[in-house]
Design an enzyme around this catalytic site. Structure first.
Site, short mmCIF file in Angstrom:
data_model
loop_
_atom_site.label_atom_id
_atom_site.label_comp_id
_atom_site.label_asym_id
_atom_site.label_seq_id
_atom_site.Cartn_x
_atom_site.Cartn_y
_atom_site.Cartn_z
N GLY A 117 39.86 49.02 52.95
CA GLY A 117 39.88 50.26 52.17
C GLY A 117 38.56 50.51 51.47
N VAL B 205 43.64 43.98 49.58
CA VAL B 205 44.71 44.95 49.84
C VAL B 205 45.02 45.71 48.55
CG1 VAL B 205 45.71 43.55 51.69
CG2 VAL B 205 46.59 43.30 49.38
N PRO C 136 49.02 48.80 43.93
CA PRO C 136 49.35 50.01 43.16
C PRO C 136 50.34 49.72 42.04
CG PRO C 136 50.55 50.00 45.24
CD PRO C 136 49.66 48.79 45.25
N SER D 147 41.13 42.01 45.32
CA SER D 147 41.94 43.05 44.68
C SER D 147 42.01 42.79 43.19
CB SER D 147 43.39 43.02 45.20
OG SER D 147 43.45 43.12 46.58
N PHE E 88 33.60 45.19 40.86
CA PHE E 88 33.31 46.14 39.79
C PHE E 88 32.64 47.42 40.30
CE2 PHE E 88 33.36 41.94 37.70
CZ PHE E 88 34.31 42.19 36.72
N ALA F 284 31.85 51.14 41.54
CA ALA F 284 32.46 52.44 41.27
C ALA F 284 32.27 53.30 42.51
CB ALA F 284 31.81 53.09 40.05
N ALA G 125 39.74 48.69 31.26
CA ALA G 125 40.36 49.21 30.03
C ALA G 125 39.29 49.67 29.04
CB ALA G 125 41.26 48.15 29.40
N CYS H 225 42.19 53.51 39.81
CA CYS H 225 42.32 52.24 39.07
C CYS H 225 42.51 52.30 37.57
CB CYS H 225 41.14 51.34 39.41
SG CYS H 225 41.19 50.85 41.15
P1 NAD Z 1 42.80 50.97 49.64
O1 NAD Z 1 44.18 51.49 49.60
O2 NAD Z 1 41.67 51.89 49.93
O3 NAD Z 1 42.71 49.78 50.71
C1 NAD Z 1 43.65 48.75 50.82
C2 NAD Z 1 43.85 48.47 52.30
O4 NAD Z 1 44.68 47.31 52.45
C3 NAD Z 1 44.56 49.61 53.07
O5 NAD Z 1 43.74 50.05 54.12
C4 NAD Z 1 45.86 48.95 53.58
O6 NAD Z 1 46.25 49.42 54.86
C5 NAD Z 1 45.46 47.48 53.63
N1 NAD Z 1 46.60 46.57 53.63
C6 NAD Z 1 47.70 46.56 52.84
N2 NAD Z 1 48.50 45.54 53.16
C7 NAD Z 1 47.90 44.87 54.18
C8 NAD Z 1 48.24 43.71 54.95
N3 NAD Z 1 49.36 43.02 54.70
N4 NAD Z 1 47.38 43.31 55.91
C9 NAD Z 1 46.26 44.00 56.17
N5 NAD Z 1 45.88 45.09 55.47
C10 NAD Z 1 46.69 45.52 54.50
O7 NAD Z 1 42.57 50.24 48.24
P2 NAD Z 1 41.16 49.97 47.52
O8 NAD Z 1 40.78 51.18 46.73
O9 NAD Z 1 40.21 49.38 48.47
O10 NAD Z 1 41.61 48.88 46.45
C11 NAD Z 1 41.92 47.57 46.84
C12 NAD Z 1 41.97 46.69 45.59
O11 NAD Z 1 40.68 46.68 44.97
C13 NAD Z 1 42.94 47.18 44.52
O12 NAD Z 1 43.50 46.06 43.89
C14 NAD Z 1 42.04 47.92 43.54
O13 NAD Z 1 42.57 47.91 42.23
C15 NAD Z 1 40.77 47.12 43.61
N6 NAD Z 1 39.54 47.86 43.29
C16 NAD Z 1 39.34 49.12 43.77
C17 NAD Z 1 38.14 49.79 43.49
C18 NAD Z 1 37.86 51.19 43.99
O14 NAD Z 1 36.83 51.73 43.64
N7 NAD Z 1 38.69 51.78 44.81
C19 NAD Z 1 37.14 49.13 42.76
C20 NAD Z 1 37.38 47.83 42.30
C21 NAD Z 1 38.58 47.20 42.58
C1 UGA Z 2 35.86 52.44 37.93
C2 UGA Z 2 34.90 51.46 37.26
O1 UGA Z 2 33.75 52.18 36.80
C3 UGA Z 2 34.48 50.36 38.23
O2 UGA Z 2 33.66 49.42 37.56
C4 UGA Z 2 35.72 49.67 38.78
O3 UGA Z 2 35.36 48.71 39.74
C5 UGA Z 2 36.62 50.70 39.42
O4 UGA Z 2 36.97 51.72 38.45
C6 UGA Z 2 37.93 50.12 39.90
O5 UGA Z 2 38.35 49.09 39.46
O6 UGA Z 2 38.50 50.84 40.73
P1 UGA Z 2 35.62 54.51 39.57
O7 UGA Z 2 37.02 54.80 39.14
O8 UGA Z 2 35.31 54.49 41.00
O9 UGA Z 2 35.16 53.10 38.97
O10 UGA Z 2 34.63 55.58 38.90
P2 UGA Z 2 34.07 55.79 37.41
O11 UGA Z 2 32.65 56.14 37.52
O12 UGA Z 2 34.41 54.68 36.51
O13 UGA Z 2 34.85 57.10 36.94
C7 UGA Z 2 36.24 57.06 36.67
C8 UGA Z 2 36.65 58.40 36.09
O14 UGA Z 2 36.13 58.58 34.77
C9 UGA Z 2 36.17 59.61 36.89
O15 UGA Z 2 37.18 60.59 36.94
C10 UGA Z 2 34.98 60.09 36.10
O16 UGA Z 2 34.70 61.45 36.30
C11 UGA Z 2 35.45 59.81 34.68
N1 UGA Z 2 34.36 59.67 33.70
C12 UGA Z 2 33.46 58.67 33.84
C13 UGA Z 2 34.31 60.54 32.62
O17 UGA Z 2 35.14 61.44 32.47
N2 UGA Z 2 33.31 60.36 31.70
C14 UGA Z 2 32.38 59.38 31.81
O18 UGA Z 2 31.50 59.27 30.91
C15 UGA Z 2 32.45 58.51 32.90
#
Ligand code: NAD
Ligand code: UGA
Length: 458
Positions: free
Chosen positions: A13, A89, A92, A130, A161, A163, A224, A275
């Site tokens: 993902g 993975v 949610p 994750s 971490f 974004a 947070a 997130c």
């Molecule tokens: P995502 O939904 O984009 O990707 C997750 C993927 O895992 C999906 O493609 C899904 O099909 C796959 N999956 C689920 N179960 C599976 C299985 N059993 N085997 C193989 N594949 C499987 O999610 P994401 O945004 O990449 O987030 C993943 C994790 O990283 C979450 O815990 C999230 O909180 C964390 N995270 C996300 C971000 C971000 O910017 N999106 C940043 C930091 C941390």
């Molecule tokens: C955030 C964190 O910044 C990442 O460090 C973390 O890894 C990630 O969540 C995660 O765990 O998924 P992301 O959600 O991709 O990243 O983007 P951000 O830049 O943090 O923005 C989050 C939201 O806050 C957006 O809607 C953005 O527009 C809003 N935002 C951000 C504000 O309204 N004001 C600001 O000053 C900054």
């Protein structure tokens, strides 16, 4: 040619894809395989049209794919062949049973752990990529290490971490890389093996090692704190609107205090993304489960302020447009939760569009990258919503424009042309404070920004 290490990532993902692409790009000596159950997603990772939009991603994927970076659905084979397995993975918010609406749904994580166990023939390091509740590693260890084959699985926490929109920059030059493990000889060895990967491009001083629980909890805490800053400035924006103070001026003044710092003080229609809300609610749930009700209420208020800010935005539109938007065309500029991504998960635009549709407005959505996701998000609304790639066409005949994503393209539009094509009096609601409000007012718009006195011609 043999590879020095075989690395597997389960979950292709937003995190798994870019993170592994960066490892493969920086470490040609390692084989990096990314697997997923979603066949279409893997097909897209193997095509010219990647499943996610992220500036710079295409370039690093193209350079490594087929050389030492591979995308596949062959999960079992991948598990068998790898010595280090990252699990990325989705985690949610739970929608059912105990903790519904707050706790993390760990079913995908647990399934993955069981799959690792079923298809492993030797000991491995399993990396939590994750975001997970603190103490998940203990449950995972129990599942993985209850085997009769004598295999040992060391669970390491290495939260991500990055974004969205700046993922490649964040991965290439991270503020820090956090690696937590058990403080046993096996745990320390596993931690070092993961650190060795990052040391290929990340300076040693930026790699932090800690115990596994601190690492798990640091990820939830970082999100947070970031979200808390946005809710703090957004709460002040409401006060600014009542007192003629300007929230951007206040943010600038406090941000110059080096103890506060300038980042994450941009007041907006509210934070979105997959997130912040889910991780804070998870933190709230964890605090409650340890009987820490005060701490739970404290963090819960960060989400409550965010909901309030989004609701305030809709109410503000309604009250300023003579208390009715029924039948009025309203152009929403931007549906992604932030600029430079096509991701719309928890986007404030969803909330605002829904609020306007419930008031029977005719909503037109425009966005450079997120229209496909917007269509999915608003599918339940059979009527009243249309999608238009061209912002000029979206605004034509509209009573109001609402800017909900800070895309650069919206800063440089010809707003005189837009004004002339709109129904008068024309309203502009800037949910990101990215436009020149005085200039727009002089053109004839009635302008409403976040945390600023309104500029009205009536
Ligand atoms: P995502 O939904 O984009 O990707 C997750 C993927 O895992 C999906 O493609 C899904 O099909 C796959 N999956 C689920 N179960 C599976 C299985 N059993 N085997 C193989 N594949 C499987 O999610 P994401 O945004 O990449 O987030 C993943 C994790 O990283 C979450 O815990 C999230 O909180 C964390 N995270 C996300 C971000 C971000 O910017 N999106 C940043 C930091 C941390
Ligand atoms: C955030 C964190 O910044 C990442 O460090 C973390 O890894 C990630 O969540 C995660 O765990 O998924 P992301 O959600 O991709 O990243 O983007 P951000 O830049 O943090 O923005 C989050 C939201 O806050 C957006 O809607 C953005 O527009 C809003 N935002 C951000 C504000 O309204 N004001 C600001 O000053 C900054």
């Amino acid at each position: 040619m043999g590879f020095e290490k075989n690395i597997l990532c389960i979950g292709a993902g937003y995190v798994g894809g870019p993170t592994m692409a960066m490892i493969a790009y920086k470490c040609p000596q390692y084989k990096v395989l990314v697997v997923d159950i979603d066949k279409d997603k893997i097909k897209a990772w193997n095509s010219a049209s990647l499943p996610i939009f992220e500036p710079g991603l295409d370039e690093i994927v193209t350079k490594s794919r087929g050389r030492n970076l591979f995308f596949s659905t062959e999960i079992e084979k991948g598990i068998e062949e790898s010595e280090i397995i990252f699990v990325s993975v989705n985690t949610p918010t739970k929608t059912f049973g105990q903790g519904a609406g707050r706790a993390a749904d760990l079913q995908y994580w647990e399934k993955t752990a069981r799959e690792i166990l079923a298809h492993s023939k030797d000991s491995k390091v399993v990396v939590e990529k994750s975001t997970l509740p603190v103490r998940t590693a203990s449950a995972m260890e129990r599942i993985l290490n209850e085997n009769s084959a004598g295999m040992h699985f060391e669970v390491v926490s290495n939260p991500e971490f990055l974004a969205e929109g700046t993922a490649i920059r964040d991965l290439e030059n991270p503020d820090r890389v956090l690696i937590g493990s058990r403080e046993t000889p096996e745990g320390i060895k596993a931690r070092k093996a993961v650190a060795e990967i990052y040391l290929n491009w990340v300076p040693k001083k930026k790699i932090i090692e800690s115990n596994v629980w601190s690492s798990e909890l640091s990820k939830l805490t970082a999100n947070a704190f970031l979200a808390q800053r946005i809710s703090s400035i957004n709460s002040i924006s409401a006060l600014c609107e009542k007192t003629e103070a300007d929230v951007d001026e206040v943010a600038n003044a406090i941000g110059m205090d080096s103890r506060i710092g300038p980042k994450f003080l941009k007041s907006s229609v509210g934070f979105g993304g997959s997130c912040f809300k889910k991780d804070i609610l998870n933190l709230v749930y964890i605090c409650e489960s340890y009987g820490l009700d005060k701490a739970a209420r404290y963090w819960e208020s960060v989400v409550e302020i965010n909901d309030w800010q989004q609701n305030r935005f809709v109410q503000n539109m309604l009250s300023n447009m003579f208390n009715t938007v029924a039948g009025k065309r309203i152009a929403i500029f931007g549906f992604a939760f932030k600029a430079d991504t096509g991701d719309t998960r928890e986007s404030p635009a969803i909330y605002v569009a829904q609020g306007l549709l419930e008031e029977h407005a005719e909503v037109v959505i425009t966005d450079p990258k997120a229209l496909e996701n917007a269509k999915k998000d608003l599918k339940p609304f059979k009527q009243g919503v249309t999608f238009q790639a061209d912002p000029y066409k979206a605004a034509k005949g509209a009573h109001a424009v609402a800017v909900l994503t800070e895309w650069d393209v919206y800063r440089t539009l010809d707003y005189k042309r837009i004004f002339n094509s709109m129904v008068q009096p024309a309203f502009l609601f800037d949910g990101r404070n990215i436009l020149d409000h005085k200039k727009l007012f002089d053109m004839g718009f009635n302008v409403f920004a976040i945390g600023k006195a309104p500029l009205k011609h009536f």
